[in-house]
Design an enzyme around this catalytic site. Structure first.
Site, PDB file in Angstrom:
ATOM      1  N   GLU A  48       0.818  -1.207   0.000  1.00 46.04           N
ATOM      2  CA  GLU A  48       0.000   0.000   0.000  1.00 46.04           C
ATOM      3  C   GLU A  48       0.856   1.262   0.000  1.00 46.04           C
ATOM      4  O   GLU A  48       0.545   2.237  -0.681  1.00 46.04           O
ATOM      5  CB  GLU A  48      -0.959   0.003   1.185  1.00 46.04           C
ATOM      6  CG  GLU A  48      -1.955   1.133   1.092  1.00 46.04           C
ATOM      7  CD  GLU A  48      -3.145   0.953   1.997  1.00 46.04           C
ATOM      8  OE1 GLU A  48      -3.643   1.982   2.486  1.00 46.04           O
ATOM      9  OE2 GLU A  48      -3.577  -0.188   2.210  1.00 46.04           O
ATOM     10  N   PHE A  75      -0.345 -14.847   0.619  1.00 51.80           N
ATOM     11  CA  PHE A  75       0.987 -15.249   1.072  1.00 51.80           C
ATOM     12  C   PHE A  75       1.337 -16.583   0.422  1.00 51.80           C
ATOM     13  O   PHE A  75       0.614 -17.559   0.573  1.00 51.80           O
ATOM     14  CB  PHE A  75       1.017 -15.319   2.597  1.00 51.80           C
ATOM     15  CG  PHE A  75       0.359 -14.116   3.216  1.00 51.80           C
ATOM     16  CD1 PHE A  75       0.902 -12.854   3.038  1.00 51.80           C
ATOM     17  CD2 PHE A  75      -0.830 -14.239   3.907  1.00 51.80           C
ATOM     18  CE1 PHE A  75       0.284 -11.736   3.572  1.00 51.80           C
ATOM     19  CE2 PHE A  75      -1.459 -13.126   4.444  1.00 51.80           C
ATOM     20  CZ  PHE A  75      -0.894 -11.873   4.275  1.00 51.80           C
ATOM     21  N   ARG A  77       4.810 -18.021   0.157  1.00 48.22           N
ATOM     22  CA  ARG A  77       5.971 -18.746   0.680  1.00 48.22           C
ATOM     23  C   ARG A  77       6.471 -18.034   1.920  1.00 48.22           C
ATOM     24  O   ARG A  77       6.634 -16.817   1.911  1.00 48.22           O
ATOM     25  CB  ARG A  77       7.057 -18.765  -0.400  1.00 48.22           C
ATOM     26  CG  ARG A  77       8.376 -19.341   0.002  1.00 48.22           C
ATOM     27  CD  ARG A  77       9.379 -19.351  -1.175  1.00 48.22           C
ATOM     28  NE  ARG A  77       9.090 -20.464  -2.056  1.00 48.22           N
ATOM     29  CZ  ARG A  77       8.551 -20.370  -3.271  1.00 48.22           C
ATOM     30  NH1 ARG A  77       8.249 -19.180  -3.762  1.00 48.22           N
ATOM     31  NH2 ARG A  77       8.320 -21.430  -3.997  1.00 48.22           N
TER      32      ARG A  77
END
Length: 125
Positions: A48, A75, A77
């Site tokens: 962001e 997400f 890894r």
């Protein structure tokens, strides 16, 4: 900027352009959740910040600012050490909203997270 979230987390901006942005951070304890991997909120915050900054540079001459209206981060890894890099590209650049995709990679260059960030382009208060 040192006292903002981006500063406190030590994010480094490498590029802010009209349709792309990039940066990096070195993983430290301040980035980790209790299990020793980078907290998902770190990815969301960095995405962001990068995308908002790049958008702002494009709309400021019209007297506008860019603020987050949606941030969806996946997400891929876990990362526990090394440098994480971020590369964002603008998918849509409109008069009242911008949409970005930001990909994060670990030190080996493998994808570790991806964010879709939507920004509202508004008048400052």
């Amino acid at each position: 900027m040192d006292q903002t979230l981006d500063g406190v987390l030590g994010f480094e901006v490498d590029e802010l352009g009209a349709d792309r942005a990039s940066g990096h951070f070195e993983v430290e304890n301040r980035h980790r959740q209790p299990f020793g991997i980078v907290h998902g909120g770190v990815y969301a915050a960095f995405a962001e910040g990068l995308c908002s900054g790049a958008t702002y540079l494009q709309v400021q001459d019209k007297g506008k600012i860019a603020v987050g209206s949606s941030n969806y981060t996946s997400f891929l890894r876990p990362v526990s050490e090394g440098v994480v890099t971020a590369a964002a590209r603008a998918i849509h650049s409109g008069r009242t909203s911008w949409v970005w995709e930001c990909e994060f990679r670990n030190a080996e260059g493998k994808p570790c997270a991806i964010s879709r960030v939507t920004l509202a382009v508004i008048d400052p208060r």
